[in-house]
Structures are given as structure tokens and as C-alpha cells.
Design a protein around this motif. Structure first.
Motif, PDB file in Angstrom:
ATOM      1  N   MET A  55       7.320  23.666  54.280  1.00  0.00           N
ATOM      2  CA  MET A  55       6.868  24.725  55.359  1.00  0.00           C
ATOM      3  C   MET A  55       8.159  24.830  56.280  1.00  0.00           C
ATOM      4  SD  MET A  55       3.988  25.627  55.198  1.00  0.00           S
ATOM      5  CE  MET A  55       3.299  26.015  57.016  1.00  0.00           C
ATOM      6  N   PHE A  56       8.997  23.649  56.569  1.00  0.00           N
ATOM      7  CA  PHE A  56       9.946  24.050  57.513  1.00  0.00           C
ATOM      8  C   PHE A  56      11.378  23.641  56.922  1.00  0.00           C
ATOM      9  CE2 PHE A  56       6.189  22.381  59.859  1.00  0.00           C
ATOM     10  CZ  PHE A  56       6.035  23.400  60.572  1.00  0.00           C
ATOM     11  N   GLY A  57      11.507  23.164  55.854  1.00  0.00           N
ATOM     12  CA  GLY A  57      12.899  23.331  55.023  1.00  0.00           C
ATOM     13  C   GLY A  57      13.554  21.827  55.148  1.00  0.00           C
ATOM     14  N   ARG A  58      14.830  22.192  54.714  1.00  0.00           N
ATOM     15  CA  ARG A  58      15.401  20.851  54.696  1.00  0.00           C
ATOM     16  C   ARG A  58      16.169  20.194  55.863  1.00  0.00           C
ATOM     17  NH1 ARG A  58      17.330  19.151  49.489  1.00  0.00           N
ATOM     18  NH2 ARG A  58      19.021  18.028  50.393  1.00  0.00           N
ATOM     19  N   GLU A  59      16.526  21.023  56.848  1.00  0.00           N
ATOM     20  CA  GLU A  59      17.079  20.773  58.149  1.00  0.00           C
ATOM     21  C   GLU A  59      16.014  19.879  58.775  1.00  0.00           C
ATOM     22  OE1 GLU A  59      18.687  23.023  62.055  1.00  0.00           O
ATOM     23  OE2 GLU A  59      19.185  23.955  60.159  1.00  0.00           O
ATOM     24  N   GLU A  60      14.902  20.360  59.091  1.00  0.00           N
ATOM     25  CA  GLU A  60      13.680  19.790  59.830  1.00  0.00           C
ATOM     26  C   GLU A  60      13.322  18.549  59.040  1.00  0.00           C
ATOM     27  OE1 GLU A  60      12.353  20.177  62.864  1.00  0.00           O
ATOM     28  OE2 GLU A  60      13.997  21.705  63.118  1.00  0.00           O
ATOM     29  N   GLN A  90      18.156   5.499  71.892  1.00  0.00           N
ATOM     30  CA  GLN A  90      19.424   5.899  72.059  1.00  0.00           C
ATOM     31  C   GLN A  90      20.188   6.360  70.539  1.00  0.00           C
ATOM     32  OE1 GLN A  90      20.982   2.440  73.726  1.00  0.00           O
ATOM     33  NE2 GLN A  90      20.385   2.919  75.823  1.00  0.00           N
ATOM     34  N   LEU A  91      19.775   5.489  69.419  1.00  0.00           N
ATOM     35  CA  LEU A  91      20.104   5.513  68.249  1.00  0.00           C
ATOM     36  C   LEU A  91      19.614   7.184  67.763  1.00  0.00           C
ATOM     37  CD1 LEU A  91      21.583   4.624  65.834  1.00  0.00           C
ATOM     38  CD2 LEU A  91      19.657   3.617  65.127  1.00  0.00           C
ATOM     39  N   LEU A  92      18.489   7.453  67.924  1.00  0.00           N
ATOM     40  CA  LEU A  92      17.840   8.774  67.529  1.00  0.00           C
ATOM     41  C   LEU A  92      18.696   9.783  68.162  1.00  0.00           C
ATOM     42  CD1 LEU A  92      15.345   9.914  65.786  1.00  0.00           C
ATOM     43  CD2 LEU A  92      14.028  10.102  68.143  1.00  0.00           C
ATOM     44  N   ALA A  93      18.950   9.677  69.477  1.00  0.00           N
ATOM     45  CA  ALA A  93      19.750  10.831  69.990  1.00  0.00           C
ATOM     46  C   ALA A  93      21.251  10.905  69.413  1.00  0.00           C
ATOM     47  CB  ALA A  93      19.671  10.572  71.658  1.00  0.00           C
ATOM     48  N   ARG A  94      21.764   9.622  69.099  1.00  0.00           N
ATOM     49  CA  ARG A  94      23.124   9.774  68.435  1.00  0.00           C
ATOM     50  C   ARG A  94      23.053  10.354  67.017  1.00  0.00           C
ATOM     51  NH1 ARG A  94      24.836   4.115  67.316  1.00  0.00           N
ATOM     52  NH2 ARG A  94      24.957   4.774  65.193  1.00  0.00           N
ATOM     53  N   VAL A  95      22.263  10.178  66.351  1.00  0.00           N
ATOM     54  CA  VAL A  95      22.313  10.494  64.976  1.00  0.00           C
ATOM     55  C   VAL A  95      21.734  12.080  64.957  1.00  0.00           C
ATOM     56  CG1 VAL A  95      22.323   8.358  63.982  1.00  0.00           C
ATOM     57  CG2 VAL A  95      20.088   9.539  64.221  1.00  0.00           C
ATOM     58  N   GLY A  96      20.838  12.448  65.785  1.00  0.00           N
ATOM     59  CA  GLY A  96      20.408  13.778  65.788  1.00  0.00           C
ATOM     60  C   GLY A  96      18.990  13.997  65.253  1.00  0.00           C
ATOM     61  N   GLY A  97      18.186  12.945  65.204  1.00  0.00           N
ATOM     62  CA  GLY A  97      16.898  12.896  64.366  1.00  0.00           C
ATOM     63  C   GLY A  97      16.016  13.451  65.577  1.00  0.00           C
ATOM     64  N   SER A  98      14.914  13.724  65.003  1.00  0.00           N
ATOM     65  CA  SER A  98      13.731  14.487  65.801  1.00  0.00           C
ATOM     66  C   SER A  98      12.971  13.303  66.198  1.00  0.00           C
ATOM     67  CB  SER A  98      12.881  15.567  65.068  1.00  0.00           C
ATOM     68  OG  SER A  98      12.178  14.862  63.974  1.00  0.00           O
ATOM     69  N   ARG A  99      12.212  13.630  67.581  1.00  0.00           N
ATOM     70  CA  ARG A  99      11.390  12.581  68.107  1.00  0.00           C
ATOM     71  C   ARG A  99      10.015  13.067  67.909  1.00  0.00           C
ATOM     72  NH1 ARG A  99      10.383   8.002  71.087  1.00  0.00           N
ATOM     73  NH2 ARG A  99       9.558   8.303  72.973  1.00  0.00           N
ATOM     74  N   TYR A 100       9.702  14.240  67.554  1.00  0.00           N
ATOM     75  CA  TYR A 100       8.302  14.727  67.030  1.00  0.00           C
ATOM     76  C   TYR A 100       8.625  15.629  65.830  1.00  0.00           C
ATOM     77  CZ  TYR A 100       6.970  12.991  71.495  1.00  0.00           C
ATOM     78  OH  TYR A 100       6.780  11.975  72.528  1.00  0.00           O
ATOM     79  N   CYS A 101       7.645  15.705  64.866  1.00  0.00           N
ATOM     80  CA  CYS A 101       7.755  16.684  64.003  1.00  0.00           C
ATOM     81  C   CYS A 101       6.793  18.000  64.303  1.00  0.00           C
ATOM     82  CB  CYS A 101       7.419  16.057  62.433  1.00  0.00           C
ATOM     83  SG  CYS A 101       5.679  15.776  62.299  1.00  0.00           S
ATOM     84  N   GLN A 102       7.288  18.933  63.572  1.00  0.00           N
ATOM     85  CA  GLN A 102       6.545  20.144  63.807  1.00  0.00           C
ATOM     86  C   GLN A 102       5.029  20.109  63.129  1.00  0.00           C
ATOM     87  OE1 GLN A 102       8.529  23.806  63.030  1.00  0.00           O
ATOM     88  NE2 GLN A 102      10.439  23.038  63.527  1.00  0.00           N
ATOM     89  N   SER A 103       4.212  20.636  64.111  1.00  0.00           N
ATOM     90  CA  SER A 103       2.615  20.623  63.371  1.00  0.00           C
ATOM     91  C   SER A 103       2.476  21.470  62.370  1.00  0.00           C
ATOM     92  CB  SER A 103       1.723  21.081  64.484  1.00  0.00           C
ATOM     93  OG  SER A 103       1.789  19.992  65.672  1.00  0.00           O
ATOM     94  N   LEU A 104       1.824  20.885  61.263  1.00  0.00           N
ATOM     95  CA  LEU A 104       1.566  21.918  60.151  1.00  0.00           C
ATOM     96  C   LEU A 104       0.237  22.541  60.466  1.00  0.00           C
ATOM     97  CD1 LEU A 104       1.871  18.741  57.356  1.00  0.00           C
ATOM     98  CD2 LEU A 104       3.170  21.104  57.814  1.00  0.00           C
ATOM     99  N   PRO A 105       0.301  23.754  59.959  1.00  0.00           N
ATOM    100  CA  PRO A 105      -0.933  24.629  60.075  1.00  0.00           C
ATOM    101  C   PRO A 105      -2.092  23.840  59.327  1.00  0.00           C
ATOM    102  CG  PRO A 105       0.595  25.875  58.822  1.00  0.00           C
ATOM    103  CD  PRO A 105       1.253  24.584  59.388  1.00  0.00           C
ATOM    104  N   GLY A 106      -3.200  24.139  60.134  1.00  0.00           N
ATOM    105  CA  GLY A 106      -4.417  23.478  59.527  1.00  0.00           C
ATOM    106  C   GLY A 106      -4.380  21.800  59.654  1.00  0.00           C
ATOM    107  N   ALA A 107      -3.478  21.284  60.039  1.00  0.00           N
ATOM    108  CA  ALA A 107      -3.727  19.725  60.633  1.00  0.00           C
ATOM    109  C   ALA A 107      -4.205  19.712  61.900  1.00  0.00           C
ATOM    110  CB  ALA A 107      -2.265  19.247  60.299  1.00  0.00           C
ATOM    111  N   GLN A 108      -5.529  19.104  62.125  1.00  0.00           N
ATOM    112  CA  GLN A 108      -5.849  19.154  63.419  1.00  0.00           C
ATOM    113  C   GLN A 108      -6.187  17.376  63.437  1.00  0.00           C
ATOM    114  OE1 GLN A 108      -9.400  21.013  63.483  1.00  0.00           O
ATOM    115  NE2 GLN A 108      -8.694  23.003  62.731  1.00  0.00           N
TER     116      GLN A 108
END
Length: 158
Positions: A55-60, A90-108
Motif C-alpha cells: 500500500m505505501f511502498g518501500r520508503e514507509e 532518541q535512537l528512532l529520531a537518529r535513524v529516521g524511523g517512524s513512530r507510527y505506521c500509516q493506517s491501512l484502509p479497512g483496518a479498524q
């Protein structure tokens, strides 16, 4: 993408972003619904939701991988690996990871259960609402330690 390709991808991201190799198993898990990935503290394995990739590709998906690798490397280093820990943030901000993933359509998220039962103290009439049927013999009133009586507000439609 196969599990073997995912394994190689995670190993590359680990070396490139963290400078430490990933030595455990990585796989896709199509049963994940509301989360992008999962790290297991006992086995140190990582699972990724394949629908995030489609749904969101390699980057996400790479941001999700970095998030799970933060859990992995901090846990193995015996540092704060949980979301609330400063080391993790701190480590998550340093490496550029996401804190939350994008919501998938239909996932409730599941709706909370309605309140169907109530425990009432026989002595002081304190009320304790419950969603699932409790055993009143197991509990006492928190105010006066009196016995509790079960009241059924709604019958469950099972």
C-alpha cells in the motif's frame, strides 16, 4: 517480495543505519492488521505487515523496519527498548524511523464491549460496572471489604 528478500533487506538496513548486524529471523506476517511490524523480545525475531509494503511502498516500510530494529538493538544492548523510553525515542529520531505506521484502509480498532454486568456491595451499595461476567465470590468491596452481588444489565447475545 519473499521472506528471504525481506531478511536481506533488514540485514542491510541494520548495518547501514545502526552499524550492527541483524542476526535473527525476519518474516512477513499477513495476519497483522493494525500494526506495521512486531519485535519479539524472547526470540528476537521481527515480523513485518506485507500490506504496508504493497500500500505505501518501500520508503514507509523501511521506516517501520527501522522502528523494529530500534527495539531489537536496544533490547539486546539492555537499554530502554520500549516506546516510552528516552533511549528508544532518541535512537528512532537518529535513524529516521517512524513512530507510527500509516493506517491501512479497512483496518479498524475493535469496539469496546458494552457494560453488561454490575457488582454491587451488599454493605455499602458501592457499584462496580463490568464488561465481562465476573465471579462475585472472588472479589470484595474496595471501600468496606463487604460481599458483592452480581447484577445482569444486558444478556450477551451468544
Amino acid at each position: 517480495m519473499s521472506n528471504e528478500e525481506l531478511q536481506q533487506w533488514i540485514e542491510q538496513v541494520s548495518l547501514r543505519s545502526f552499524g550492527v548486524p541483524f542476526r535473527h529471523k525476519a518474516s512477513f506476517n499477513g495476519r497483522l492488521t493494525t500494526t506495521g511490524g512486531r519485535y519479539f523480545t524472547k526470540s528476537h525475531n521481527i515480523e513485518i505487515n506485507p500490506r504496508q509494503l504493497t500500500m505505501f511502498g518501500r520508503e514507509e516500510t523501511e521506516k517501520i523496519i527501522k522502528h523494529e530494529l530500534c527495539h531489537y538493538h536496544l533490547h539486546l544492548a539492555k537499554r530502554g527498548y520500549m516506546h516510552r523510553d528516552a533511549d528508544f525515542k532518541q535512537l528512532l529520531a537518529r535513524v529516521g524511523g517512524s513512530r507510527y505506521c500509516q493506517s491501512l484502509p479497512g483496518a479498524q480498532a475493535r469496539k469496546p464491549l458494552p457494560i453488561r454486568y454490575k457488582l454491587v456491595c451488599v454493605s455499602c451499595a458501592m457499584e462496580y460496572p463490568r464488561k465481562r461476567k465476573p465471579d462475585p465470590r472472588k472479589y470484595r468491596c474496595g471501600r468496606c471489604a463487604g460481599m458483592l452481588k452480581l447484577l445482569v444489565l444486558k444478556e450477551s447475545g451468544k
